[in-house]
Design an enzyme around this catalytic site. Structure first.
Site, PDB file in Angstrom:
ATOM      1  N   GLU A 169       6.155  -0.094  -1.437  1.00  0.00           N
ATOM      2  CA  GLU A 169       6.142   0.426  -0.061  1.00  0.00           C
ATOM      3  C   GLU A 169       7.274  -0.052   0.839  1.00  0.00           C
ATOM      4  O   GLU A 169       7.206   0.112   2.056  1.00  0.00           O
ATOM      5  CB  GLU A 169       4.784   0.146   0.610  1.00  0.00           C
ATOM      6  N   TRP A 221      -7.028  -7.429   0.954  1.00  0.00           N
ATOM      7  CA  TRP A 221      -8.204  -7.531   0.084  1.00  0.00           C
ATOM      8  C   TRP A 221      -8.364  -8.931  -0.484  1.00  0.00           C
ATOM      9  O   TRP A 221      -9.155  -9.132  -1.413  1.00  0.00           O
ATOM     10  CB  TRP A 221      -8.101  -6.538  -1.086  1.00  0.00           C
ATOM     11  N   GLU A 232      -1.409   5.920  -5.039  1.00  0.00           N
ATOM     12  CA  GLU A 232      -2.339   5.026  -4.320  1.00  0.00           C
ATOM     13  C   GLU A 232      -3.168   5.847  -3.363  1.00  0.00           C
ATOM     14  O   GLU A 232      -2.624   6.671  -2.617  1.00  0.00           O
ATOM     15  CB  GLU A 232      -1.585   3.993  -3.469  1.00  0.00           C
TER      16      GLU A 232
HETATM   17  C1  BMA Z   1      -1.354  -0.232   0.058  1.00  0.00           C
HETATM   18  C2  BMA Z   1      -1.149  -1.249  -1.020  1.00  0.00           C
HETATM   19  C3  BMA Z   1      -1.596  -2.607  -0.630  1.00  0.00           C
HETATM   20  C4  BMA Z   1      -2.830  -2.556   0.187  1.00  0.00           C
HETATM   21  C5  BMA Z   1      -3.518  -1.227   0.095  1.00  0.00           C
HETATM   22  C6  BMA Z   1      -4.750  -1.122   0.917  1.00  0.00           C
HETATM   23  O1  BMA Z   1      -0.550  -0.407   1.132  1.00  0.00           O
HETATM   24  O2  BMA Z   1       0.145  -1.203  -1.523  1.00  0.00           O
HETATM   25  O3  BMA Z   1      -0.567  -3.263   0.036  1.00  0.00           O
HETATM   26  O4  BMA Z   1      -3.681  -3.559  -0.184  1.00  0.00           O
HETATM   27  O5  BMA Z   1      -2.662  -0.210   0.464  1.00  0.00           O
HETATM   28  O6  BMA Z   1      -4.467  -1.240   2.288  1.00  0.00           O
END
Ligand code: BMA
Length: 896
Positions: A461, A195, A558
């Site tokens: 991650e 991003w 997330e």
């Molecule tokens: C996850 C996040 C970021 C990344 C997002 C969108 O992996 O921790 O590393 O920007 O997804 O892909």
């Protein structure tokens, strides 16, 4: 009278500290490149090379067009910052004189009067150098000679590769980034991300000053608050400066504000460095619960903060005073065994709380600009107003400024704090780990007193990356596994637990299976297991508006979808209108996520028709539809998590207690997952966030058996008051009428902290009976509207459920227009706008170039007249607002 005078004298002594002296070196500096090409460039400190080169117009606006790649030469040079400053005799008479650098980005040698006084190698460490012998009375000259981070990273990678490669070496080509950022302790995203652009910043990004003192000074007042059921305990660590005499003898005076009489304590100190070289005095203040009020997360109570002031006195003289705001709250992460898996939720002050929030990326890609208090207030203020109670400070950015955490304390936003490691394997040679230890000590001691800090996590991650071999490590799993353990467990966690005496929550990674990961040696077979810990979920190949595609997780930390910033924002980064065509070079340049532009088209196409390419409004229509697809996708996913807070499904999954979508903010104008774009303008998503995170929602979804299940989810009655006579209304509207064709009213009985199923409707039969189109072929001309009210009026926001795929329906045509625009008497920065429609209108979107936000936007209108408030953030008038306001909706002929 006498007592009053004594108090006055004592308070003068306690507040007036005359021993530590700070001479700031912030302000005007000069910078030059070591190759002789650039010299005499005025510089600002705190600051950075990109800001200085932009200000002096050596480079253009780096956020415009292709300037990220045009300026790739900048971090390849070595830059030297320099200035002169005055020193007087008084200062040099002090026993201890240090140069303190709160943040150097990243590799620098620091010279005073041409003598090397120290070096830096980590932008997250505060460097303190003894400069007593380097300074002289009168003019002094300081140089901070930065080395190219790119060259340093390359050199370190070469050295590392002599034993083995630590991948990934470079980011994907689409990022236009730089290689080897995992070799250096710098904001990982400054070398590009999916991003964000690559701007490997260089500079003095935080305060720099000369400090002088006689015996000692206070480095940190760090506090962990615990609760024994009867009293609060403030476990305080006072870290004292240790150069000069290696032992400090004196007194600490402690003053803690309470709701009544303050607590005052005097403690004798006689400390020598511990085995880690720290001069630290630990003590505990017992605080009866009835003399302070508890700190609560946003939406659950007030955020009471109390000043804890520590003063150090040696030889009868006050040396230094520091005040820390602390809050009294207990926070626990509950991982109880279930039949299948474990729970994963937070309790604050014994109350289980569903965490609603988001992930923040660095507030600016130039770290010095991310310190801006206005930016911090705006972003965290928006989060608070959108009913968030947790934000994750993601591990690829920076440990944010003190002001950021102070604001989170005031706004009741808990912080999930990652250590700054993301999406990579990392080295573990000795000096690397020592470097990390310095970072951990500084950041943990700087941050842990904030009541907002809920937990620290080792990285972003990397457990998943290692287990699933994202960077091709599977052939050497043991090697990288040992590195993982060495870095996050043996080094970071051990140090974290030592510093905090096991009083704070630590997770080894995010996502992780929590206790299950630990029992599997910290790298679980499936780190994203829905039955344990937290989950990151991204799926770009399933219909985002179908809640059945989402994981039934314990905690989703997330998830999200990309969308473009609004047209008016995006055009400011482009040269011409044609750049905003999806197939343009500019649009491919700005898309870093591999395959992202195709995914965005698909995201729209799951439910809506793509705009026609020949349409004059093609780019605007594309952006509008994409923002709808993103906003509704994230809304549906979030409501899915909120619905599951009180339910376990047949497999024993559920009891979901957290939804932190990806991502709050942006660092440039590009397709990203954010709800707020780089100019501060809200995408449709941010408007939806404040609705789907409201403390009480009515939400429905159609399950795999085609039943519509309607729930009421009530987090807390704190904001909305007692809910004892709540009625839910499930209405069916035909596309062609503002009158519902059916209304079902249900008395609702829902407890605080509960998600209650209030009605199940066999969707297709029900709608077929209501003549809602060709139901058997999934072509519906009706939809469900959900609302709640009690005797005081409407409660929360209206909601809706579409029974089928919108693009297969014969959608409603409507004439939507702005009625009146009126300044509001009680607040002239607010304007009341009426929106008039002659029919059902979908995703009604208001826009104006005037800075500010609407009270709601992207609405599904079921009423002829709707009132919206515009909160302007710059001077405007009824007339100019009215003249610039536009309103569109899904079936607007110009946007199809
Ligand atoms: C996850 C996040 C970021 C990344 C997002 C969108 O992996 O921790 O590393 O920007 O997804 O892909």
């Amino acid at each position: 009278m006498a007592t009053k005078w004594i108090l006055l004298v004592v308070s003068l002594i306690l507040t007036d500290c005359w021993c530590v002296n700070i001479e700031s070196l912030n302000g005007n500096w000069t910078v030059r490149s070591d190759n002789g090409e650039y010299h005499d460039i005025p510089a600002t400190v705190p600051g950075g090379i990109y800001s200085d080169l932009m200000n002096y117009e050596i480079i253009g606006d780096i956020f415009h067009g292709f300037n990220d790649v045009n300026t790739k030469w900048v971090p390849r040079l070595n830059w030297t910052y320099f200035r002169t400053f005055q020193v007087d005799d008084d200062l040099l008479r002090k026993e201890n004189v240090n140069l303190v650098c709160d943040g150097l980005d990243t590799f620098a040698d620091i010279y005073i009067n041409n003598v090397l006084i120290g070096s830096s190698r980590n932008m997250f460490v505060r460097y303190i150098f003894d400069v007593k012998n380097a300074l002289k009375t009168g003019d002094n000259y300081i140089e901070v000679r930065f080395k190219s981070p790119i060259e340093m990273g390359d050199a370190l990678a070469q050295e590392q590769a002599k034993s083995y490669v630590v991948p990934p070496e470079c980011p994907p080509n689409e990022y236009n980034g730089e290689c080897h950022v995992n070799m250096i302790r710098k904001m990982q995203a400054s070398y590009s991300w999916d991003w964000g652009p690559s701007f490997p910043s260089v500079g003095i990004w935080k305060n720099i000053y000369i400090e002088s003192y006689i015996e000692t000074t206070i480095r940190y007042v760090s506090v962990d608050v615990t609760d024994d059921g009867i009293n609060w305990h403030a476990n305080v660590d006072v870290y004292l400066a240790k150069n000069g005499k290696n032992k400090v003898t004196g007194q600490l005076t402690i003053n803690l504000q309470t709701d009544g009489t303050p607590i005052d304590e005097y403690i004798d100190v006689d400390v020598s460095p511990n085995e880690y070289g720290e001069l630290v005095k630990n003590f505990e203040i017992v605080v009866p619960k009835n003399i302070v009020s508890a700190w609560w997360p946003n939406g659950y109570g007030e955020q009471y903060l109390y000043d804890l002031t520590v003063t150090v006195t040696t030889n009868g003289q006050i040396e230094d005073t520091k005040t820390q705001h602390i809050g009294f709250r207990k926070i626990e992460l509950i991982q109880d065994q279930l039949n299948y898996g474990t729970t994963f939720y937070f309790k604050v002050n014994d109350l289980p709380i569903f965490m609603k929030g988001t992930n923040e990326i660095p507030l600016d890609i130039l770290p010095e600009r991310g310190q801006d208090p206005t930016l911090i207030e705006t972003l965290l203020g928006t989060a608070r107003d959108a009913h968030m109670n947790m934000i994750r400070v993601w591990g690829g950015g920076v440990y944010e400024s003190d002001y950021f955490y102070d604001t989170a304390d005031r706004y009741g936003i808990l912080i999930w704090q990652d250590f700054m490691f993301a999406c990579a394997m990392y080295p573990t040679y000795d000096s690397y780990l020592e470097n990390v230890l310095e970072e951990v000590r500084h950041q943990v001691n700087r941050l842990r007193s904030h009541p907002s800090i809920a937990l620290f996590a080792g990285n972003n991650e990397n457990e998943a990356a290692l287990r699933q071999s994202w960077y091709g490590t599977s052939d050497n799993f043991d090697l990288y596994y040992n590195d993982f353990i060495k870095l996050y467990i043996t080094t970071i966690q051990t140090e974290f637990n030592r510093i905090t005496r096991n009083k704070r929550i630590f997770l080894s990674s995010s996502p992780t299976n929590g206790v299950e990961s630990i029992s599997e040696g910290y790298v679980a077979q499936n780190p994203g297991d829905y039955a344990y810990g937290d989950v990151h979920f991204y799926n770009y190949v399933a219909d985002p508006w179908d809640s059945n595609v989402y994981p039934v997780s314990r905690f989703s930390s997330e998830y999200g979808y990309q969308a473009l910033p609004g047209y008016q924002s995006l055009i400011t980064a482009a040269d011409q209108e044609g750049d905003l065509n999806m197939e343009s070079e500019f649009m491919y340049h700005r898309q870093h996520h591999p395959g992202g532009n195709e995914q965005m088209k698909e995201l729209i196409e799951f439910n809506l028709n793509l705009p026609e390419n020949y349409n004059v409004n093609y780019s605007k229509a594309f952006i509008y539809k994409l923002q709808i697809a993103q906003a509704l996708g994230i809304k549906i996913e979030t409501e899915h998590y909120r619905r599951y807070r009180s339910t376990l499904n047949d497999q024993g999954l559920g009891g979901t207690m957290g939804a932190l979508y990806w991502q709050l903010n942006d660092v440039w104008l590009a397709p990203t997952w954010s709800g707020i774009d780089f100019t501060g303008k809200w995408k449709m998503l941010q408007y939806f966030v404040q609705e789907f995170f409201y403390p009480i929602i009515i939400t429905g979804h159609i399950d795999s058996q085609r039943n519509l299940d309607v729930y009421v989810v009530l987090d807390s009655i704190y904001v909305i008051g007692e809910q004892n006579d709540l009625t839910a209304s499930i209405q069916v509207f035909n596309w062609n009428s503002l009158q519902p064709i059916h209304t079902d009213e249900i008395a609702v009985d829902v407890n605080e902290g509960e998600s209650a199923l209030i009605k199940t409707i066999p969707t297709d039969q029900y709608l077929s009976d209501l003549n809602c189109g060709d139901v058997n072929n999934a072509k519906f001309n009706c939809f469900f509207s959900l609302s709640m009210r009690n005797s005081n009026g409407n409660i929360g926001y209206k909601n809706y459920v579409f029974p089928g795929t919108l693009k297969y329906s014969n959608l409603p045509r409507a004439n939507v227009r702005i009625g009146s625009v009126t300044t509001m008497m009680e607040d002239p920065s607010q304007y009341s706008i009426t929106v008039i429609s002659d029919n059902i209108a979908l995703f009604v979107w208001l826009e104006t170039p005037v800075k500010g936000e609407f009270s709601q936007n992207g609405l599904v209108l079921t009423e002829g007249t709707t009132n919206i408030i515009f909160h302007s953030k710059e001077a405007t008038s009824e007339e100019s607002l009215r003249n610039t306001l536009t309103v569109i909706h899904l079936m607007d002929e110009n946007y199809m």
